[in-house]
Design a protein around this motif. Sequence first.
Motif, PDB file in Angstrom:
ATOM      1  N   ALA A  20       0.791  -1.230   0.000  1.00  0.00           N
ATOM      2  CA  ALA A  20       0.000   0.000   0.000  1.00  0.00           C
ATOM      3  C   ALA A  20       0.824   1.281   0.000  1.00  0.00           C
ATOM      4  O   ALA A  20       0.273   2.371   0.052  1.00  0.00           O
ATOM      5  CB  ALA A  20      -0.945  -0.007   1.212  1.00  0.00           C
ATOM      6  N   TRP A  21       2.147   1.168  -0.075  1.00  0.00           N
ATOM      7  CA  TRP A  21       2.963   2.373  -0.004  1.00  0.00           C
ATOM      8  C   TRP A  21       2.593   3.370  -1.091  1.00  0.00           C
ATOM      9  O   TRP A  21       2.472   4.573  -0.822  1.00  0.00           O
ATOM     10  CB  TRP A  21       4.446   2.011  -0.100  1.00  0.00           C
ATOM     11  N   ALA A  22       2.376   2.898  -2.306  1.00  0.00           N
ATOM     12  CA  ALA A  22       2.112   3.800  -3.431  1.00  0.00           C
ATOM     13  C   ALA A  22       0.816   4.594  -3.271  1.00  0.00           C
ATOM     14  O   ALA A  22       0.687   5.680  -3.831  1.00  0.00           O
ATOM     15  CB  ALA A  22       2.080   3.011  -4.740  1.00  0.00           C
ATOM     16  N   ILE A  23      -0.144   4.097  -2.500  1.00  0.00           N
ATOM     17  CA  ILE A  23      -1.401   4.835  -2.355  1.00  0.00           C
ATOM     18  C   ILE A  23      -1.298   5.938  -1.316  1.00  0.00           C
ATOM     19  O   ILE A  23      -2.240   6.684  -1.108  1.00  0.00           O
ATOM     20  CB  ILE A  23      -2.606   3.912  -2.064  1.00  0.00           C
ATOM     21  N   GLY A  24      -0.128   6.049  -0.681  1.00  0.00           N
ATOM     22  CA  GLY A  24       0.072   7.087   0.322  1.00  0.00           C
ATOM     23  C   GLY A  24       0.411   8.450  -0.251  1.00  0.00           C
ATOM     24  O   GLY A  24       0.441   9.439   0.467  1.00  0.00           O
ATOM     25  N   GLY A  25       0.693   8.491  -1.550  1.00  0.00           N
ATOM     26  CA  GLY A  25       1.027   9.764  -2.166  1.00  0.00           C
ATOM     27  C   GLY A  25       2.467  10.181  -1.916  1.00  0.00           C
ATOM     28  O   GLY A  25       3.306   9.372  -1.545  1.00  0.00           O
ATOM     29  N   GLY A  26       2.715  11.439  -2.139  1.00  0.00           N
ATOM     30  CA  GLY A  26       4.071  11.967  -1.995  1.00  0.00           C
ATOM     31  C   GLY A  26       4.450  12.213  -0.558  1.00  0.00           C
ATOM     32  O   GLY A  26       3.603  12.349   0.318  1.00  0.00           O
ATOM     33  N   VAL A  39      -1.855  10.885  -6.023  1.00  0.00           N
ATOM     34  CA  VAL A  39      -2.635   9.658  -6.180  1.00  0.00           C
ATOM     35  C   VAL A  39      -4.104  10.006  -6.247  1.00  0.00           C
ATOM     36  O   VAL A  39      -4.533  11.060  -5.779  1.00  0.00           O
ATOM     37  CB  VAL A  39      -2.390   8.660  -5.024  1.00  0.00           C
ATOM     38  N   ASP A  40      -4.877   9.127  -6.839  1.00  0.00           N
ATOM     39  CA  ASP A  40      -6.328   9.267  -6.922  1.00  0.00           C
ATOM     40  C   ASP A  40      -6.939   8.332  -5.878  1.00  0.00           C
ATOM     41  O   ASP A  40      -6.852   7.107  -6.011  1.00  0.00           O
ATOM     42  CB  ASP A  40      -6.788   8.902  -8.333  1.00  0.00           C
ATOM     43  N   ASP A  41      -7.542   8.891  -4.851  1.00  0.00           N
ATOM     44  CA  ASP A  41      -8.099   8.080  -3.769  1.00  0.00           C
ATOM     45  C   ASP A  41      -9.150   7.095  -4.258  1.00  0.00           C
ATOM     46  O   ASP A  41      -9.263   5.983  -3.726  1.00  0.00           O
ATOM     47  CB  ASP A  41      -8.681   8.958  -2.666  1.00  0.00           C
ATOM     48  N   GLU A  42      -9.933   7.463  -5.249  1.00  0.00           N
ATOM     49  CA  GLU A  42     -10.957   6.548  -5.770  1.00  0.00           C
ATOM     50  C   GLU A  42     -10.320   5.324  -6.429  1.00  0.00           C
ATOM     51  O   GLU A  42     -10.794   4.199  -6.262  1.00  0.00           O
ATOM     52  CB  GLU A  42     -11.899   7.268  -6.736  1.00  0.00           C
ATOM     53  N   ALA A  47      -8.721  -0.459  -5.912  1.00  0.00           N
ATOM     54  CA  ALA A  47      -7.663  -1.471  -5.858  1.00  0.00           C
ATOM     55  C   ALA A  47      -7.752  -2.281  -4.561  1.00  0.00           C
ATOM     56  O   ALA A  47      -7.595  -3.511  -4.578  1.00  0.00           O
ATOM     57  CB  ALA A  47      -6.299  -0.806  -5.977  1.00  0.00           C
ATOM     58  N   ILE A  48      -8.023  -1.609  -3.454  1.00  0.00           N
ATOM     59  CA  ILE A  48      -8.164  -2.306  -2.172  1.00  0.00           C
ATOM     60  C   ILE A  48      -9.366  -3.234  -2.204  1.00  0.00           C
ATOM     61  O   ILE A  48      -9.270  -4.414  -1.817  1.00  0.00           O
ATOM     62  CB  ILE A  48      -8.277  -1.302  -1.008  1.00  0.00           C
ATOM     63  N   HIS A  49     -10.497  -2.752  -2.671  1.00  0.00           N
ATOM     64  CA  HIS A  49     -11.700  -3.581  -2.734  1.00  0.00           C
ATOM     65  C   HIS A  49     -11.509  -4.782  -3.660  1.00  0.00           C
ATOM     66  O   HIS A  49     -11.937  -5.892  -3.336  1.00  0.00           O
ATOM     67  CB  HIS A  49     -12.918  -2.752  -3.167  1.00  0.00           C
ATOM     68  N   ARG A  50     -10.831  -4.578  -4.784  1.00  0.00           N
ATOM     69  CA  ARG A  50     -10.587  -5.673  -5.719  1.00  0.00           C
ATOM     70  C   ARG A  50      -9.685  -6.730  -5.084  1.00  0.00           C
ATOM     71  O   ARG A  50      -9.928  -7.931  -5.222  1.00  0.00           O
ATOM     72  CB  ARG A  50      -9.963  -5.147  -7.014  1.00  0.00           C
TER      73      ARG A  50
END
Length: 66
Positions: A20-26, A39-42, A47-50
Amino acid sequence: MNYRKLGNTDLQVSEIGFGAWAIGGGEMVGDTAIGWGDVDDEVSKKAIHRSLDLGINFFDTADICR
C-alpha cells in the motif's frame, strides 16, 4: 487464493500481499522527495476492494519512520 499460517499463530494470510505504499502519495524526507507523488483516492479504494474480492488479506501498510 493460497494461504499460509503466520508464524506460531492460527492466522492464515494470503500468499499474495497488497503493497500500500504507493497509495500514500508523496512525502518528503528533508529535501528529498520520496513516495509516488499524486494519487487518486478513488482508484486506490477500487484497488483495495478488488484485492479483498480476490481473497487478499495481507496488507503491507508500513509507514516511513523519521
